[in-house]
Design a protein around this motif. Structure first.
Motif, PDB file in Angstrom:
ATOM      1  N   GLN A 299       0.956  -0.905  -0.108  1.00  0.00           N
ATOM      2  CA  GLN A 299      -0.010   0.026   0.009  1.00  0.00           C
ATOM      3  C   GLN A 299       1.069   1.235  -0.116  1.00  0.00           C
ATOM      4  O   GLN A 299       0.566   2.212  -0.726  1.00  0.00           O
ATOM      5  CB  GLN A 299      -0.990   0.003   1.181  1.00  0.00           C
ATOM      6  CG  GLN A 299      -2.162   1.201   1.153  1.00  0.00           C
ATOM      7  CD  GLN A 299      -2.910   1.008   0.237  1.00  0.00           C
ATOM      8  OE1 GLN A 299      -3.818   0.151   0.159  1.00  0.00           O
ATOM      9  NE2 GLN A 299      -2.832   2.154  -0.706  1.00  0.00           N
ATOM     10  N   GLU A 300       1.988   1.280   0.651  1.00  0.00           N
ATOM     11  CA  GLU A 300       2.878   2.520   0.893  1.00  0.00           C
ATOM     12  C   GLU A 300       3.543   2.753  -0.824  1.00  0.00           C
ATOM     13  O   GLU A 300       3.459   3.924  -1.071  1.00  0.00           O
ATOM     14  CB  GLU A 300       3.932   2.157   1.878  1.00  0.00           C
ATOM     15  CG  GLU A 300       4.788   3.291   2.261  1.00  0.00           C
ATOM     16  CD  GLU A 300       5.787   3.308   3.530  1.00  0.00           C
ATOM     17  OE1 GLU A 300       5.209   3.354   4.527  1.00  0.00           O
ATOM     18  OE2 GLU A 300       6.687   2.582   3.318  1.00  0.00           O
ATOM     19  N   VAL A 301       3.964   1.692  -1.303  1.00  0.00           N
ATOM     20  CA  VAL A 301       4.334   1.929  -2.739  1.00  0.00           C
ATOM     21  C   VAL A 301       3.304   2.505  -3.374  1.00  0.00           C
ATOM     22  O   VAL A 301       3.616   3.615  -4.290  1.00  0.00           O
ATOM     23  CB  VAL A 301       4.938   0.692  -3.217  1.00  0.00           C
ATOM     24  CG1 VAL A 301       5.488   1.022  -4.627  1.00  0.00           C
ATOM     25  CG2 VAL A 301       6.352   0.036  -2.230  1.00  0.00           C
ATOM     26  N   ILE A 302       1.948   1.888  -3.405  1.00  0.00           N
ATOM     27  CA  ILE A 302       1.176   2.514  -4.271  1.00  0.00           C
ATOM     28  C   ILE A 302       0.576   3.997  -3.948  1.00  0.00           C
ATOM     29  O   ILE A 302       0.717   4.904  -4.948  1.00  0.00           O
ATOM     30  CB  ILE A 302      -0.248   1.610  -4.019  1.00  0.00           C
ATOM     31  CG1 ILE A 302      -0.138   0.237  -4.655  1.00  0.00           C
ATOM     32  CG2 ILE A 302      -1.398   2.262  -4.682  1.00  0.00           C
ATOM     33  CD1 ILE A 302      -1.475  -0.632  -4.383  1.00  0.00           C
ATOM     34  N   ASP A 303       0.828   4.380  -2.589  1.00  0.00           N
ATOM     35  CA  ASP A 303       0.329   5.494  -2.374  1.00  0.00           C
ATOM     36  C   ASP A 303       1.546   6.688  -2.892  1.00  0.00           C
ATOM     37  O   ASP A 303       1.121   7.792  -3.405  1.00  0.00           O
ATOM     38  CB  ASP A 303       0.325   5.790  -0.728  1.00  0.00           C
ATOM     39  CG  ASP A 303      -0.857   5.142  -0.130  1.00  0.00           C
ATOM     40  OD1 ASP A 303      -1.813   4.883  -0.958  1.00  0.00           O
ATOM     41  OD2 ASP A 303      -0.703   4.783   1.121  1.00  0.00           O
ATOM     42  N   ILE A 304       2.621   6.306  -2.770  1.00  0.00           N
ATOM     43  CA  ILE A 304       3.825   7.251  -3.313  1.00  0.00           C
ATOM     44  C   ILE A 304       3.501   7.194  -4.881  1.00  0.00           C
ATOM     45  O   ILE A 304       3.614   8.505  -5.442  1.00  0.00           O
ATOM     46  CB  ILE A 304       5.185   6.523  -3.078  1.00  0.00           C
ATOM     47  CG1 ILE A 304       5.297   6.593  -1.633  1.00  0.00           C
ATOM     48  CG2 ILE A 304       6.263   7.385  -3.591  1.00  0.00           C
ATOM     49  CD1 ILE A 304       6.605   5.791  -0.904  1.00  0.00           C
ATOM     50  N   ALA A 305       3.315   6.042  -5.497  1.00  0.00           N
ATOM     51  CA  ALA A 305       3.164   6.142  -6.905  1.00  0.00           C
ATOM     52  C   ALA A 305       2.031   6.922  -7.314  1.00  0.00           C
ATOM     53  O   ALA A 305       2.072   7.859  -8.307  1.00  0.00           O
ATOM     54  CB  ALA A 305       2.906   4.574  -7.360  1.00  0.00           C
ATOM     55  N   ILE A 306       1.013   6.858  -6.735  1.00  0.00           N
ATOM     56  CA  ILE A 306      -0.216   7.600  -7.163  1.00  0.00           C
ATOM     57  C   ILE A 306      -0.056   9.234  -6.782  1.00  0.00           C
ATOM     58  O   ILE A 306      -0.316  10.311  -7.555  1.00  0.00           O
ATOM     59  CB  ILE A 306      -1.569   7.498  -6.224  1.00  0.00           C
ATOM     60  CG1 ILE A 306      -1.790   5.879  -6.857  1.00  0.00           C
ATOM     61  CG2 ILE A 306      -2.700   8.305  -6.249  1.00  0.00           C
ATOM     62  CD1 ILE A 306      -3.018   5.259  -5.755  1.00  0.00           C
ATOM     63  N   ALA A 307       0.716   9.502  -5.717  1.00  0.00           N
ATOM     64  CA  ALA A 307       1.113  10.891  -5.307  1.00  0.00           C
ATOM     65  C   ALA A 307       1.916  11.754  -6.438  1.00  0.00           C
ATOM     66  O   ALA A 307       1.643  12.711  -6.614  1.00  0.00           O
ATOM     67  CB  ALA A 307       1.767  11.025  -4.118  1.00  0.00           C
ATOM     68  N   VAL A 308       2.507  10.806  -7.196  1.00  0.00           N
ATOM     69  CA  VAL A 308       3.421  11.638  -8.354  1.00  0.00           C
ATOM     70  C   VAL A 308       3.078  11.358  -9.529  1.00  0.00           C
ATOM     71  O   VAL A 308       3.488  11.844 -10.343  1.00  0.00           O
ATOM     72  CB  VAL A 308       4.918  11.201  -8.141  1.00  0.00           C
ATOM     73  CG1 VAL A 308       5.607  11.456  -6.637  1.00  0.00           C
ATOM     74  CG2 VAL A 308       5.237   9.783  -8.411  1.00  0.00           C
ATOM     75  N   GLY A 309       1.852  10.663  -9.827  1.00  0.00           N
ATOM     76  CA  GLY A 309       1.316  10.514 -10.797  1.00  0.00           C
ATOM     77  C   GLY A 309       1.572   9.404 -11.847  1.00  0.00           C
ATOM     78  O   GLY A 309       1.686   9.390 -13.155  1.00  0.00           O
ATOM     79  N   LEU A 310       2.054   8.448 -11.075  1.00  0.00           N
ATOM     80  CA  LEU A 310       2.707   7.311 -12.012  1.00  0.00           C
ATOM     81  C   LEU A 310       1.700   6.156 -12.453  1.00  0.00           C
ATOM     82  O   LEU A 310       0.729   6.129 -11.674  1.00  0.00           O
ATOM     83  CB  LEU A 310       3.768   6.608 -11.053  1.00  0.00           C
ATOM     84  CG  LEU A 310       5.163   6.899 -10.891  1.00  0.00           C
ATOM     85  CD1 LEU A 310       5.984   6.373  -9.891  1.00  0.00           C
ATOM     86  CD2 LEU A 310       5.883   6.554 -12.276  1.00  0.00           C
TER      87      LEU A 310
END
Length: 375
Positions: A299-310
């Motif tokens: 979940q943590e990796v998903i959250d970072i990815a979404i935050a930068v628009g990946l």
């Protein structure tokens, strides 16, 4: 049995605004005449900002990068740069890999000035060689890391947001791949004097972990600086993570499944428009599925990815149709004995990789639907 652990990095790494204007100053210690391999889009800036810094009896000549880090492109620049004292690479990852390879073959110093914070290319002693059709060919292990890396924060603040995000995607994998290598004490990416790979060092693993922690703390805020083409402390911290820590962490800590899966994905025509870091991120999600990590870590990796628009799913990356035979080929290539899949702390088969890819994409699609995320 003696086990050699190692760390490698550029001799000098600078983070500063307007370093392009000081290129000649930083290069003169290596000789009078520089051969500059540049991406086409940056050539005018180089002429206006960098060339005037070659003063006195120093000079520079520009060679425009052709678009692919292939043996053909490297040979072209080897011939052109033969009589110059040192090589400079200015551009994206493939341009920099071409500059490093050219310097390697000519046994000349190399300076690197990245225009994108999207790959590990600026700092590593590795060039990723592709075929002319954009498929992966091999890793070329170089005799040394770059002599100087100049991270011009203003240039990097002006990069497209997508490329900045791709660098975050690539950097996110650094820790998890190094963790796998360190756990198994498999190979890092440093070539020993007898041609064998060396083992992950504690400092390499620690830098990889710091890379992840830095991205987690600062990347979501840094993306707003890039969107508005300004330099902020969060952007500076993220640049240090995605360019230096990611590279040194990967090279000294080692790569594993994420990059091996990326290399397999280069054979999928639909994904040729996807960025390196975007595909590495999907490879990372697949690695985490194979490792059966706790939900909070995924979940943590998903959250970072979404935050930068990946992009998350294969469809987000550009896949139009999932063909089983094509993705079984991806899995087979990812498990090639010469790639980094063997650094995982358990035996990995093509069947395992294929199954993990299918499950990963299904999970990510389900996550998007539940959270109303649109591509």
């Amino acid at each position: 049995m003696n086990i050699t652990k190692a760390i490698a990095s550029p001799s000098k790494f600078l983070v500063q605004t307007d370093l392009l204007k000081e290129l000649g100053t930083h290069g003169k210690v290596f000789g009078k005449n520089a051969y500059l391999i540049c991406d086409s889009f940056i050539v005018e800036q180089v002429k206006q900002k960098a060339i005037p810094s070659f003063i006195g009896n120093t000079s520079a000549q520009i060679g425009v990068f052709g678009g692919q880090c292939s043996d053909t492109e490297i040979e072209k620049h080897k011939i052109a740069a033969l009589d110059f004292d040192y090589i400079v690479g200015i551009g994206g990852g493939k341009t920099l890999d071409t500059a490093k390879a050219t310097a390697h073959y000519l046994v000349k110093p190399v300076l690197i000035l990245p225009t994108l914070a999207s790959t590990d290319a600026p700092c590593t002693a590795i060039s990723v060689i592709y075929n002319d059709d954009d498929t992966f060919n091999r890793y070329l292990f170089l005799s040394k890391n770059p002599d100087v890396v100049l991270a011009d924060t203003q240039i990097l603040a002006e990069e497209p947001v997508r490329f900045f995000a791709a660098g975050v995607g690539d950097g996110l994998a650094t820790y998890f791949e190094a963790r796998a290598c360190y756990k198994a004490q498999k190979d890092n990416l440093i070539l020993g004097q007898h041609g064998s790979m060396l083992k992950p060092s504690l400092i390499g693993f620690t830098i990889a972990k710091t890379c992840y922690e830095t991205i987690k703390l600062h990347a979501a805020q840094a993306v707003y600086a890039v969107k508005n083409k300004v330099v902020t402390p969060a952007l500076e911290h993220t640049i240090e993570a995605t360019i230096y820590m990611s590279a040194v962490g990967a090279e000294s800590g080692g790569c594993a499944a994420a990059h091996a899966i990326h290399n397999g994905m280069t054979v999928v025509d639909d994904l040729h428009g996807a960025q390196h870091g975007e595909k590495v991120l999907f490879g990372l999600f697949t690695q985490l599925v194979m490792e059966a990590v706790p939900k909070h870590e995924f979940q943590e990796v998903i959250d970072i990815a979404i935050a930068v628009g990946l992009p998350l799913t294969l469809e987000d990356l550009g896949l139009k149709e999932f063909r089983e035979n094509e993705w079984r080929k991806v899995a087979e290539i990812a498990c090639d004995s010469n790639d980094t899949m063997h650094n995982m702390p358990f035996t990995v088969t093509p069947e395992m990789v294929y199954s993990a890819i299918v499950a990963t994409n299904a999970m990510l699609n389900d996550y998007k639907e539940k959270h109303y995320i649109h591509s």
